[in-house]
Design a protein around this motif. Structure first.
Motif, PDB file in Angstrom:
ATOM      1  N   UNK A  16       0.840  -1.203   0.000  1.00  0.00           N
ATOM      2  CA  UNK A  16       0.000   0.000   0.000  1.00  0.00           C
ATOM      3  C   UNK A  16       0.874   1.251   0.000  1.00  0.00           C
ATOM      4  N   UNK A  17       1.929   1.216   0.819  1.00  0.00           N
ATOM      5  CA  UNK A  17       2.856   2.355   0.831  1.00  0.00           C
ATOM      6  C   UNK A  17       3.521   2.523  -0.535  1.00  0.00           C
ATOM      7  N   UNK A  18       3.918   1.412  -1.138  1.00  0.00           N
ATOM      8  CA  UNK A  18       4.541   1.464  -2.459  1.00  0.00           C
ATOM      9  C   UNK A  18       3.591   2.075  -3.483  1.00  0.00           C
ATOM     10  N   UNK A  19       2.336   1.610  -3.512  1.00  0.00           N
ATOM     11  CA  UNK A  19       1.368   2.122  -4.480  1.00  0.00           C
ATOM     12  C   UNK A  19       1.114   3.610  -4.262  1.00  0.00           C
ATOM     13  N   UNK A  20       1.082   4.039  -3.011  1.00  0.00           N
ATOM     14  CA  UNK A  20       0.885   5.463  -2.740  1.00  0.00           C
ATOM     15  C   UNK A  20       2.047   6.282  -3.299  1.00  0.00           C
ATOM     16  N   UNK A  21       3.262   5.773  -3.104  1.00  0.00           N
ATOM     17  CA  UNK A  21       4.423   6.507  -3.627  1.00  0.00           C
ATOM     18  C   UNK A  21       4.441   6.517  -5.159  1.00  0.00           C
ATOM     19  N   UNK A  71      -5.870   4.466  -5.825  1.00  0.00           N
ATOM     20  CA  UNK A  71      -6.939   3.467  -5.708  1.00  0.00           C
ATOM     21  C   UNK A  71      -6.392   2.113  -5.301  1.00  0.00           C
ATOM     22  N   UNK A  72      -5.277   1.678  -5.932  1.00  0.00           N
ATOM     23  CA  UNK A  72      -4.649   0.409  -5.562  1.00  0.00           C
ATOM     24  C   UNK A  72      -4.153   0.469  -4.119  1.00  0.00           C
ATOM     25  N   UNK A  73      -3.555   1.579  -3.741  1.00  0.00           N
ATOM     26  CA  UNK A  73      -3.067   1.714  -2.369  1.00  0.00           C
ATOM     27  C   UNK A  73      -4.210   1.577  -1.367  1.00  0.00           C
ATOM     28  N   UNK A  74      -5.347   2.190  -1.705  1.00  0.00           N
ATOM     29  CA  UNK A  74      -6.504   2.101  -0.806  1.00  0.00           C
ATOM     30  C   UNK A  74      -7.004   0.660  -0.707  1.00  0.00           C
ATOM     31  N   UNK A 112      -2.275   1.764   9.553  1.00  0.00           N
ATOM     32  CA  UNK A 112      -3.050   1.428   8.345  1.00  0.00           C
ATOM     33  C   UNK A 112      -4.283   2.300   8.227  1.00  0.00           C
ATOM     34  N   UNK A 113      -4.994   2.497   9.344  1.00  0.00           N
ATOM     35  CA  UNK A 113      -6.204   3.318   9.302  1.00  0.00           C
ATOM     36  C   UNK A 113      -5.873   4.767   8.936  1.00  0.00           C
ATOM     37  N   UNK A 114      -4.768   5.273   9.480  1.00  0.00           N
ATOM     38  CA  UNK A 114      -4.368   6.641   9.152  1.00  0.00           C
ATOM     39  C   UNK A 114      -4.026   6.753   7.663  1.00  0.00           C
ATOM     40  N   UNK A 115      -3.332   5.751   7.141  1.00  0.00           N
ATOM     41  CA  UNK A 115      -3.003   5.763   5.713  1.00  0.00           C
ATOM     42  C   UNK A 115      -4.270   5.692   4.864  1.00  0.00           C
ATOM     43  N   UNK A 116      -5.225   4.864   5.281  1.00  0.00           N
ATOM     44  CA  UNK A 116      -6.460   4.727   4.512  1.00  0.00           C
ATOM     45  C   UNK A 116      -7.239   6.038   4.511  1.00  0.00           C
ATOM     46  N   UNK A 117      -7.296   6.728   5.649  1.00  0.00           N
ATOM     47  CA  UNK A 117      -7.977   8.028   5.693  1.00  0.00           C
ATOM     48  C   UNK A 117      -7.341   9.005   4.705  1.00  0.00           C
ATOM     49  N   UNK A 118      -6.016   9.006   4.670  1.00  0.00           N
ATOM     50  CA  UNK A 118      -5.327   9.907   3.743  1.00  0.00           C
ATOM     51  C   UNK A 118      -5.606   9.504   2.287  1.00  0.00           C
ATOM     52  N   UNK A 119      -5.592   8.200   2.021  1.00  0.00           N
ATOM     53  CA  UNK A 119      -5.827   7.724   0.650  1.00  0.00           C
ATOM     54  C   UNK A 119      -7.255   8.005   0.203  1.00  0.00           C
ATOM     55  N   UNK A 165      -7.681   9.666  -3.240  1.00  0.00           N
ATOM     56  CA  UNK A 165      -8.276   8.915  -4.344  1.00  0.00           C
ATOM     57  C   UNK A 165      -9.644   9.440  -4.717  1.00  0.00           C
ATOM     58  N   UNK A 166     -10.373  10.041  -3.777  1.00  0.00           N
ATOM     59  CA  UNK A 166     -11.720  10.529  -4.067  1.00  0.00           C
ATOM     60  C   UNK A 166     -12.724   9.401  -4.027  1.00  0.00           C
ATOM     61  N   UNK A 167     -14.020   9.725  -4.151  1.00  0.00           N
ATOM     62  CA  UNK A 167     -15.080   8.716  -4.007  1.00  0.00           C
ATOM     63  C   UNK A 167     -15.054   7.651  -5.079  1.00  0.00           C
ATOM     64  N   UNK A 168     -14.529   7.943  -6.261  1.00  0.00           N
ATOM     65  CA  UNK A 168     -14.536   6.943  -7.332  1.00  0.00           C
ATOM     66  C   UNK A 168     -13.374   5.982  -7.209  1.00  0.00           C
ATOM     67  N   UNK A 169     -12.379   6.295  -6.321  1.00  0.00           N
ATOM     68  CA  UNK A 169     -11.253   5.394  -6.132  1.00  0.00           C
ATOM     69  C   UNK A 169     -10.324   5.351  -7.302  1.00  0.00           C
TER      70      UNK A 169
END
Length: 715
Positions: free
Chosen positions: A664-669, A674-677, A700-707, A711-715
């Motif tokens: 998830x961290x990799x995908x965010x970077x 959307x993949x990270x989420x 993980x929860x903090x990262x998900x909130x940021x993602x 990413x927005x509602x459509x992911x």
């Protein structure tokens, strides 16, 4: 009528004058005959009165669907209601049939087929005689043989619509001759699973205990003085102690009704003691839960009855065929199948899944009582065989999950040791351990308290690889506390070392590194006192893990460095590889990604050579995390994907969650939000399934909130 001759005849069997007989050659049109001994057609109304029916709406609806479908198809409706004694089969059947007076205008027939009778079941011909009498045939004109009675019965019912209750049947063969012709409705009740009646068009309905709300409602109908409403919570506790069995609930209500000043809370207190509960659920000279179960028990063949008694010694709520075979002393699980099937058919066992069974709560208490009829030596031997089955199977699971974890000597009793066969598949092994965990803990506790401490620590030791994979923190802590006490009671130093180390690793996983370090220090002192140099070398690894968790990175690095040298020196290359892995974790935590990658690569080489795929996958994941920290994203993705695939195959869920978090961290970077989420959500789901402490997933929860924001509602 042509070629007819009328003459007076005598009944050939009784020799009595019966009336006129007509010999007929050819018949045209309908014929109606009457003689001096005939009775007009009667409409019998034999059903017993119905008690209050509560909580059975869905079952009534099923029976009604059966009746209506049979009516559309112009055939009889046959409902076969089976279940444990006291579950309310007769009340349901009677209530259903009483609603059918307009649908069955030609009357009601009833027969108690005698499964509960001390005298045994009545003969089929006798029951047919009752029915013929009810249908207007005088006793003196009932045919003598069973075959003639069946023929006459079917003739008389061919054009009638009757409601029949065949209560407490013993077998399908007993019921078949009593089934009417025409479009009647038949309800059969039995404590046995009469699956053979499905060949006769029967609809099988296996009746279970009431749900809690319905059981409380039943209690309130029995006890109408307001106590249920005034003590609602206690009423719910009471019906649960009655296992929601209608007979038990009614008996409890009747006992309370006879004591208007007694509170429900007092009865709850009295019934809470298991050894007295069956005695408390009886009415003198009337309904009695123990008596109901006794009837089912007495009908069992001896081998099934013996299995029933011995399964009362089983310490947990569910069991499989291997435990049943062990109870009997049979060498193969298949050897117990016939006896298990007999108990299941008698509704004394409930099949909860393929090959797994449990007792109804009150049946278990009855089985425990009946186990008292075995002599002390037989009980001890059967109990030890059951325990040995769990120990042997857990040891086999240990060998499959972690072949590098040297198994200490296991001690078994004198009887045959039955163990489950996993075929070497790790997912099957882990599934068995998940399913049997409560039984394994129950055996562990029971062995410790029954003077078998060596079995207790051996079982705790066998569970080590499972707890490393699946955590189960509360169970893990309980197992190793019991195991440590048992090892000390035996004076088994190596076992004590194992319990301290395994228990300390569990404390690390529950974020108690101080406790863990103290346990590891105790283990080191044991090794020093006994001259165990390899054991002492291994404690450097364990103590380093605790220091790492405490934030003492320099101490942790020094301890891991010693383990990396000392463990191979004393013959444990694999432990040396784990030490290199741990050195990499410290280096990564200190921000030295290149050094972490070097340690991870060295660990991977050693662990691969030692054929330890689980820890090799962990080293691969560490390498991926180090490359991620170093900004080498393509290399990080390759390593992490490889680690995740391997760990998924081993169903190593905690490590799977860690790999997903890194991905998830990799995908965010990579700005693939959307993949990270998705990776974060999957990792959180794994953490939730493992029931990890909430803090374990905070990052993980903090990262998900940021993602979610990125990413927005459509992911």
């Amino acid at each position: 009528m042509e070629g007819s001759e009328q003459r007076t005849v005598r009944n050939e069997l009784s020799g009595e004058l019966t009336g006129q007989a007509v010999q007929v050659g050819t018949v045209y049109g309908g014929i109606h005959l009457a003689g001096p001994g005939a009775r007009p057609a009667e409409r019998p109304w034999q059903l017993p009165p119905v008690g209050g029916l509560v909580g059975r709406d869905s079952e009534l609806a099923r029976l009604e669907r059966l009746r209506k479908r049979a009516a559309r198809e112009g055939r009889p409706a046959l409902g076969v209601i089976t279940g444990l004694g006291g579950v309310g089969k007769t009340v349901l059947a009677t209530a259903w049939l009483h609603t059918l007076r307009s649908a069955c205008p030609d009357g009601q027939l009833y027969a108690d087929l005698g499964a509960r009778s001390p005298a045994g079941a009545p003969a089929t011909s006798e029951v047919l005689g009752w029915f013929l009498n009810g249908l207007g045939i005088p006793p003196e004109r009932v045919p003598a043989t069973a075959a003639e009675r069946v023929a006459l019965y079917r003739t008389l019912t061919a054009e009638r619509r009757l409601a029949l209750l065949l209560d407490d049947a013993v077998s399908a063969a007993q019921v078949r001759p009593l089934l009417p012709a025409g479009r009647s409705v038949v309800a059969v009740t039995s404590r046995w699973r009469l699956s053979g009646l499905s060949l006769d068009g029967g609809h099988l309905l296996d009746l279970e205990a009431l749900d809690t709300d319905a059981a409380v409602e039943l209690l309130a109908t029995t006890l109408v003085d307001g106590r249920v409403e005034a003590e609602w919570a206690e009423a719910r506790r009471l019906v649960r102690l009655c296992a929601r069995l209608p007979l038990a609930v009614r008996v409890a209500g009747a006992r309370l009704a006879a004591r208007p000043r007694r509170s429900i809370a007092v009865m709850v207190r009295d019934l809470a003691e298991e050894r007295d509960r069956l005695a408390g659920l009886g009415l003198h000279g009337d309904h009695d839960v123990r008596a109901a179960l006794d009837m089912s028990y007495r009908a069992l063949p001896e081998r099934a009855a013996r299995l029933y008694r011995l399964l009362g010694l089983h310490p947990g709520p569910e069991f499989g065929r291997a435990a049943a075979a062990a109870a009997l002393g049979a060498p193969d699980p298949a050897d117990a199948e016939d006896a298990i099937d007999m108990l299941h058919d008698a509704h004394l066992l409930t099949e909860v899944s393929d090959g797994r069974y449990r007792f109804h709560d009150l049946v278990r208490l009855h089985a425990v009582e009946r186990a008292g009829s075995e002599d002390d030596e037989a009980r001890r031997a059967a109990r030890r065989r059951i325990w040995d089955t769990y120990l042997a199977t857990a040891t086999r699971a240990e060998e499959i999950l972690d072949p590098h974890h040297r198994t200490l000597v296991r001690g078994y009793g004198a009887g045959p040791v039955v163990a489950e066969d996993f075929g070497g598949a790790e997912p099957v092994v882990l599934a068995w351990l998940e399913t049997e965990l409560q039984n394994l803990l129950a055996v562990l506790r029971a062995a410790g308290s029954a003077g078998e401490p060596s079995l207790a620590w051996q079982l705790a030791d066998a569970l080590r690889p499972f707890f490393l994979r699946r955590k189960h923190h509360d169970a893990r802590r309980a197992a190793y506390r019991e195991g440590l006490a048992a090892a000390r009671a035996c004076g088994a130093v190596e076992a004590e070392f194992r319990m301290l180390v395994s228990g300390g690793l569990g404390e690390l996983d529950t974020d108690a590194p101080e406790v863990a370090l103290e346990m590891f220090d105790q283990a080191a002192r044991l090794c020093a006192e006994s001259g165990d140099e390899l054991g002492l070398a291994r404690t450097f690894n364990y103590r380093g893990l605790a220091c790492h968790r405490l934030g003492r990175l320099a101490d942790a690095a020094a301890l891991f460095a010693r383990a990396a040298v000392e463990c191979p020196r004393h013959g444990d290359e694999r432990a040396g590889g784990l030490a290199r892995h741990n050195q990499g974790e410290v280096a990564l935590a200190a921000g030295r990604a290149g050094e972490a990658a070097a340690h991870a690569t060295a660990a991977l080489d050693t662990l691969t050579a030692q054929r330890d795929p689980y820890n090799a996958a962990r080293a691969t994941m560490l390498l991926g995390r180090a490359r991620l920290a170093d900004g080498r994203l393509a290399e990080a993705e390759t390593a992490l994907d490889s680690a995740l695939a391997s760990l998924r195959g081993m169903t190593a869920d905690w490590e799977v969650a860690r790999a997903l978090a890194a991905l998830a961290e990799l995908a965010e970077r990579q700005r693939r939000f959307g993949l990270a989420r998705d990776r974060c959500r999957e990792a959180l789901a794994v953490c939730a399934a493992l029931r990890l402490p909430a803090a374990a997933a905070d990052e993980l929860r903090a990262r998900l909130d940021r993602l979610d924001r990125l990413a927005g509602p459509a992911g």
